[in-house]
Design a protein around this motif. Structure first.
Motif, PDB file in Angstrom:
ATOM      1  N   SER A  29     -19.965   7.829 -17.573  1.00 52.63           N
ATOM      2  CA  SER A  29     -21.057   8.794 -17.629  1.00 52.63           C
ATOM      3  C   SER A  29     -21.096   9.710 -16.410  1.00 52.63           C
ATOM      4  N   GLU A  30     -20.404   9.351 -15.344  1.00 54.72           N
ATOM      5  CA  GLU A  30     -20.374  10.177 -14.141  1.00 54.72           C
ATOM      6  C   GLU A  30     -19.227  11.180 -14.150  1.00 54.72           C
ATOM      7  N   TYR A  31     -18.509  11.239 -15.260  1.00 59.69           N
ATOM      8  CA  TYR A  31     -17.315  12.082 -15.345  1.00 59.69           C
ATOM      9  C   TYR A  31     -17.384  13.065 -16.508  1.00 59.69           C
ATOM     10  N   VAL A  32     -16.922  14.275 -16.241  1.00 62.22           N
ATOM     11  CA  VAL A  32     -16.540  15.184 -17.319  1.00 62.22           C
ATOM     12  C   VAL A  32     -15.152  14.725 -17.765  1.00 62.22           C
ATOM     13  N   VAL A  33     -14.934  14.672 -19.060  1.00 63.44           N
ATOM     14  CA  VAL A  33     -13.679  14.119 -19.587  1.00 63.44           C
ATOM     15  C   VAL A  33     -12.968  15.150 -20.450  1.00 63.44           C
ATOM     16  N   GLY A  34     -11.676  15.195 -20.311  1.00 60.43           N
ATOM     17  CA  GLY A  34     -10.880  16.116 -21.108  1.00 60.43           C
ATOM     18  C   GLY A  34      -9.702  15.420 -21.761  1.00 60.43           C
ATOM     19  N   ILE A  50     -15.359  17.440 -22.750  1.00 63.62           N
ATOM     20  CA  ILE A  50     -16.765  17.156 -23.038  1.00 63.62           C
ATOM     21  C   ILE A  50     -17.504  16.940 -21.719  1.00 63.62           C
ATOM     22  N   SER A  51     -18.685  17.513 -21.664  1.00 64.06           N
ATOM     23  CA  SER A  51     -19.496  17.395 -20.456  1.00 64.06           C
ATOM     24  C   SER A  51     -20.031  15.981 -20.296  1.00 64.06           C
ATOM     25  N   ARG A  52     -20.613  15.719 -19.151  1.00 63.59           N
ATOM     26  CA  ARG A  52     -21.188  14.400 -18.900  1.00 63.59           C
ATOM     27  C   ARG A  52     -22.301  14.087 -19.887  1.00 63.59           C
ATOM     28  N   SER A  53     -23.107  15.073 -20.168  1.00 61.49           N
ATOM     29  CA  SER A  53     -24.237  14.856 -21.078  1.00 61.49           C
ATOM     30  C   SER A  53     -23.790  14.747 -22.526  1.00 61.49           C
ATOM     31  N   GLY A  54     -22.588  15.251 -22.806  1.00 57.24           N
ATOM     32  CA  GLY A  54     -22.127  15.304 -24.194  1.00 57.24           C
ATOM     33  C   GLY A  54     -22.629  16.533 -24.926  1.00 57.24           C
ATOM     34  N   GLY A  55     -23.471  17.322 -24.252  1.00 56.25           N
ATOM     35  CA  GLY A  55     -24.052  18.477 -24.907  1.00 56.25           C
ATOM     36  C   GLY A  55     -23.151  19.687 -24.964  1.00 56.25           C
ATOM     37  N   GLN A 100     -18.043  13.903 -11.329  1.00 56.79           N
ATOM     38  CA  GLN A 100     -19.107  14.858 -11.021  1.00 56.79           C
ATOM     39  C   GLN A 100     -20.461  14.148 -11.060  1.00 56.79           C
ATOM     40  N   PRO A 101     -20.731  13.320 -10.073  1.00 56.27           N
ATOM     41  CA  PRO A 101     -21.987  12.559 -10.103  1.00 56.27           C
ATOM     42  C   PRO A 101     -23.230  13.412  -9.970  1.00 56.27           C
ATOM     43  N   PHE A 102     -23.088  14.635  -9.393  1.00 56.59           N
ATOM     44  CA  PHE A 102     -24.254  15.484  -9.160  1.00 56.59           C
ATOM     45  C   PHE A 102     -24.166  16.824  -9.873  1.00 56.59           C
ATOM     46  N   SER A 103     -23.203  16.956 -10.771  1.00 54.24           N
ATOM     47  CA  SER A 103     -23.074  18.197 -11.508  1.00 54.24           C
ATOM     48  C   SER A 103     -22.544  17.874 -12.898  1.00 54.24           C
ATOM     49  N   ASP A 104     -22.415  18.896 -13.711  1.00 53.83           N
ATOM     50  CA  ASP A 104     -21.908  18.704 -15.077  1.00 53.83           C
ATOM     51  C   ASP A 104     -21.264  20.000 -15.535  1.00 53.83           C
ATOM     52  N   ASP A 105     -20.226  20.394 -14.843  1.00 53.56           N
ATOM     53  CA  ASP A 105     -19.568  21.668 -15.081  1.00 53.56           C
ATOM     54  C   ASP A 105     -18.288  21.445 -15.877  1.00 53.56           C
ATOM     55  N   ARG A 107     -16.406  23.587 -17.135  1.00 52.64           N
ATOM     56  CA  ARG A 107     -15.391  24.602 -16.859  1.00 52.64           C
ATOM     57  C   ARG A 107     -14.360  24.104 -15.853  1.00 52.64           C
ATOM     58  N   ARG A 108     -14.733  23.148 -15.035  1.00 58.27           N
ATOM     59  CA  ARG A 108     -13.778  22.626 -14.054  1.00 58.27           C
ATOM     60  C   ARG A 108     -12.599  21.946 -14.733  1.00 58.27           C
ATOM     61  N   MET A 109     -12.777  21.500 -15.959  1.00 55.74           N
ATOM     62  CA  MET A 109     -11.697  20.801 -16.648  1.00 55.74           C
ATOM     63  C   MET A 109     -10.534  21.739 -16.964  1.00 55.74           C
ATOM     64  N   THR A 110     -10.748  23.054 -16.841  1.00 57.73           N
ATOM     65  CA  THR A 110      -9.644  23.981 -17.068  1.00 57.73           C
ATOM     66  C   THR A 110      -8.681  23.984 -15.887  1.00 57.73           C
ATOM     67  N   ARG A 111      -9.085  23.409 -14.773  1.00 59.66           N
ATOM     68  CA  ARG A 111      -8.236  23.349 -13.578  1.00 59.66           C
ATOM     69  C   ARG A 111      -7.776  21.920 -13.352  1.00 59.66           C
ATOM     70  N   GLU A 112      -6.490  21.689 -13.503  1.00 65.05           N
ATOM     71  CA  GLU A 112      -5.975  20.331 -13.319  1.00 65.05           C
ATOM     72  C   GLU A 112      -6.218  19.831 -11.901  1.00 65.05           C
ATOM     73  N   SER A 113      -6.388  20.748 -10.953  1.00 62.81           N
ATOM     74  CA  SER A 113      -6.657  20.328  -9.573  1.00 62.81           C
ATOM     75  C   SER A 113      -8.018  19.650  -9.439  1.00 62.81           C
ATOM     76  N   SER A 114      -8.903  19.846 -10.422  1.00 61.06           N
ATOM     77  CA  SER A 114     -10.224  19.214 -10.391  1.00 61.06           C
ATOM     78  C   SER A 114     -10.203  17.788 -10.922  1.00 61.06           C
TER      79      SER A 114
END
Length: 128
Positions: A29-34, A50-55, A100-105, A107-114
């Motif tokens: 739940s603390e991760y954005v997953v791709g 998918i975002s952390r919230s799933g939304g 991303q424990p404090f965010s839910d972005d 878009r970061r999943m488009t960058r493999e460096s993230s």
């Protein structure tokens, strides 16, 4: 966190397949997953996230309308349902997690460096 993909296999064109990405060692739940895939002789490409919230979810244009990603945090697992598979969908499918424990972005999943963690991959082969 350790990520383990499962559900890959050999299917005929037009068949469905569901992949799972199970996490161990940390709450997913603390991760954005791709989901990413790598076809033979090609580079790795993102197919869904998918975002952390799933939304929020995103999909590559090539899979929009045929792939659906969702998460079940109670099971610490993210899924992708792949319908109407085509030979072009053949490849090794990886799940990836961006802490991303404090965010839910998403878009970061488009960058493999993230990406902080990768699974080992599961093979999907679609025969014509």
């Amino acid at each position: 966190v350790q990520l383990v993909e499962s559900g890959g296999g050999l299917v005929q064109a037009g068949a469905p397949l569901r992949l799972s990405c199970a996490a161990a060692g940390s709450p997913l739940s603390e991760y954005v997953v791709g989901w990413f895939r790598q076809a033979p002789g090609k580079g790795r490409e993102g197919v869904a996230a998918i975002s952390r919230s799933g939304g929020s979810t995103t999909y590559a244009d090539s899979v929009k309308g045929s792939f659906t990603v969702w998460r079940d945090d109670a099971k610490n697992t993210v899924f992708v349902q792949m319908n109407s598979l085509r030979p072009a969908d053949t490849g090794v499918y990886f799940c990836a997690a961006d802490y991303q424990p404090f965010s839910d972005d998403i878009r970061r999943m488009t960058r493999e460096s993230s990406i902080d963690y990768w699974g080992q991959g599961t093979q999907v082969t679609v025969s014509s």
